[in-house]
Design an enzyme around this catalytic site. Structure first.
Site: not given
Ligand code: XMP
Length: 515
Positions: A80, A166, A168, A220-225
């Site tokens: 584009c 596009h 993507e 934190s209990g979240g996925v990342d940590s």
């Protein structure tokens, strides 16, 4: 590792380009569109993509690449605005269209260019542009069209390619094939990007950086940590890894118990679960301004953290963080230009983190990954599927889901209702269709009846959204019968809730959280 560089000229879909190419197996990195690039391509770079942009190339301050990039003689694909940029920079003419072209459009090509290798001669693409090409530069040829517009060009002598549409965007047919034709076919990049390679590299990096020193990770209990915890515990002796979880009293029902159980399963040895709920709830008493609530929580987090670290004599430990590639881009750290910080909240402001960073004692082993890649890595380090695929939960917890003043009683009401919602979504196999589902307690009470008695209960909103990364979100089309049954369960079982409503606002203009 071979990689494709993406120059970001401010398009909404730059991240999608990066992900799509990674999904093919080729590593990508994003740079600001106008970054100074130097005379030689960095090691491993096999090709470049120019993203789209809200600008037009003929505007005075339109973003432009460092011209040195053309002298790298690597294949460049302009999408584009990127397409117009290459044309403009080589003496062609780009003009404004009287009507912008948005949405689906059929592209036709004759199959002779390697960019379209194995792609049917007619396919549906996705357009979003207000400019078009009036004249291509000398030596460039049109290789596809859509209605009367040039849809693609190439200049093989110079190794330059452009697409008006596009590839993507998921609505574009054969978009991934086109990107693969470019990255693998034309740039000859090896498909080396996968989570096995990443795990090997990240493990080696952790080992060589940390050596025998201790590492502290705030959980934190979240996925990342949790994934960082799993990674650290799979690489280092458990005695070296210190995991600290602060219960703010603003967590979901049974959250602390689950965190404890999950981390123990991963082999955690030094696990510190700190109950600071009284401190947090006392500090929040009487406060109803959302920003003030966030500031109080953020500041307290830091002071509780620092005190606990001091108490345990782990001030010298390295600090591990679950920063993702999107966090780096959004906080403008060296890569992107956009400064909207969405979730780096606790990471950025803390003096503890800043002091560690000055010493070079911060490790961020997920900082090249997108969320879906973190999930795949999590599975590789042995984290259970239901944790890896958990919905995100904000740092300030239930405080941003209780509008107005936060009290223990309101936290308990919200915890009970939220638990029913999530439990029901899981039982009804709807949980994984949703990016984030939760309840919000409104500062409003309304009249109802329970038996023959007049009831004056709180109004609760259910919020369920679908999204890829939380930056934009659509309302989840909750099946009506399920919604009615879940709402009835909540009003029947949570005593102080008198009425349930469903939030039908997308982001933008609303945000996902209510505060
Ligand atoms: P919004 O409400 O900005 O949320 O549309 C986008 C995503 O970010 C999460 N969120 C936060 N996460 N600290 C966090 O760690 C925060 O202060 C915070 N605020 C919002 C939100 O849950 C959603 O996934």
């Amino acid at each position: 590792m071979d990689k494709i560089l993406i120059l970001d000229f401010g398009s909404q879909t730059t991240q999608l380009i990066a992900r799509r190419i990674r999904d093919i197996g080729v590593y990508t990195e994003i740079l600001p569109g106008d970054a100074a690039v130097g005379g030689q391509a960095p090691e491993g770079v096999k090709g470049v993509v120019f993203s789209g942009s809200p600008h037009s190339v003929y505007e005075r301050d339109a973003p432009a690449p460092d011209k040195a990039i053309y002298a790298w003689n690597l294949p460049i694909l302009g999408i584009c605005y990127g397409f117009h940029r290459i044309v403009h920079d080589h003496g062609g003419v780009v003009e404004s269209l009287s009507t912008k072209e948005y949405g689906r459009a059929v592209v036709v090509h004759n199959g002779s260019n390697p960019l379209f290798s194995s792609i049917p001669g007619r396919f549906t693409s996705w357009m979003s542009h207000g400019d078009s090409i009036r004249r291509l530069p000398d030596g460039f040829s049109q290789i596809a069209s859509s209605d009367d517009f040039p849809a693609a060009f190439s200049s093989e002598g110079k190794n330059l390619f452009g697409l008006q549409f596009h590839p993507e965007v998921t609505h574009c047919e054969y978009g991934s094939d086109l990107l693969e034709n470019f990255a693998v076919g034309i740039c000859s990049a090896d498909k080396e990007w996968n989570m096995d390679t990443y795990l090997r590299e990240a493990s080696e990096h952790i080992r060589s950086t940390v050596g025998t020193k201790d590492v502290l990770l705030l959980i934190s209990g979240g996925v990342d940590s949790t994934v960082v915890a799993g990674l650290l515990l799979s690489v280092l002796p458990a005695e070296q890894v210190h995991l600290m979880y602060i219960d703010t009293g603003l967590m979901r029902k049974f959250e602390s118990e689950e965190v404890h159980r999950n981390l123990k399963k991963l082999g955690a040895h030094n696990l510190y679960l700190i109950d600071a709920s009284e401190t947090f709830l006392n500090a929040l008493s009487g406060v109803d301004d959302p920003e003030e609530k966030r500031t109080i929580i953020g500041d307290l987090f830091i002071s509780v953290q620092e005190e606990e670290v001091r108490k345990r004599n782990i001030e010298d430990a390295y600090l591990a963080q679950g920063t993702l590639y999107t966090d780096l881009i959004e906080s403008g750290k060296g890569v992107g230009q956009k400064a909207t910080v969405i979730k780096s909240h606790h990471n950025v402001r803390s003096p503890l983190v800043e002091a560690k960073r000055r010493k070079g004692h911060v490790i961020e082993p997920l900082d090249r990954l997108y969320k879906d890649e973190v999930r795949r890595l999590g599975t590789k380090v042995g984290i259970a599927t239901d944790i890896v695929h958990r919905h995100p939960f904000p740092g300030p917890g239930l405080a941003v889901r209780i509008l107005g003043e936060v009290t223990v009683e309101k936290c308990d009401i919200l915890r009970d209702a939220d638990y029913i919602l999530i439990d029901e979504l899981k039982k009804r196999n709807l949980y994984h269709d949703i990016w984030q589902a939760f309840c919000v307690l409104l500062p409003v009470r309304s009249v109802g009846v329970a038996g023959d008695i007049r009831k004056y209960g709180w109004v609760l909103s259910i919020r369920c959204v679908v999204s890829r990364d939380g930056m934009t979100a659509d309302v989840y089309p909750f099946p009506v019968q399920d919604l009615l049954e879940v709402s009835a369960l909540i009003t029947n079982s949570v005593e102080h809730v008198g009425r349930v409503v469903y939030d039908v606002s997308s982001k933008p203009p609303a945000t996902i959280e209510w505060e």
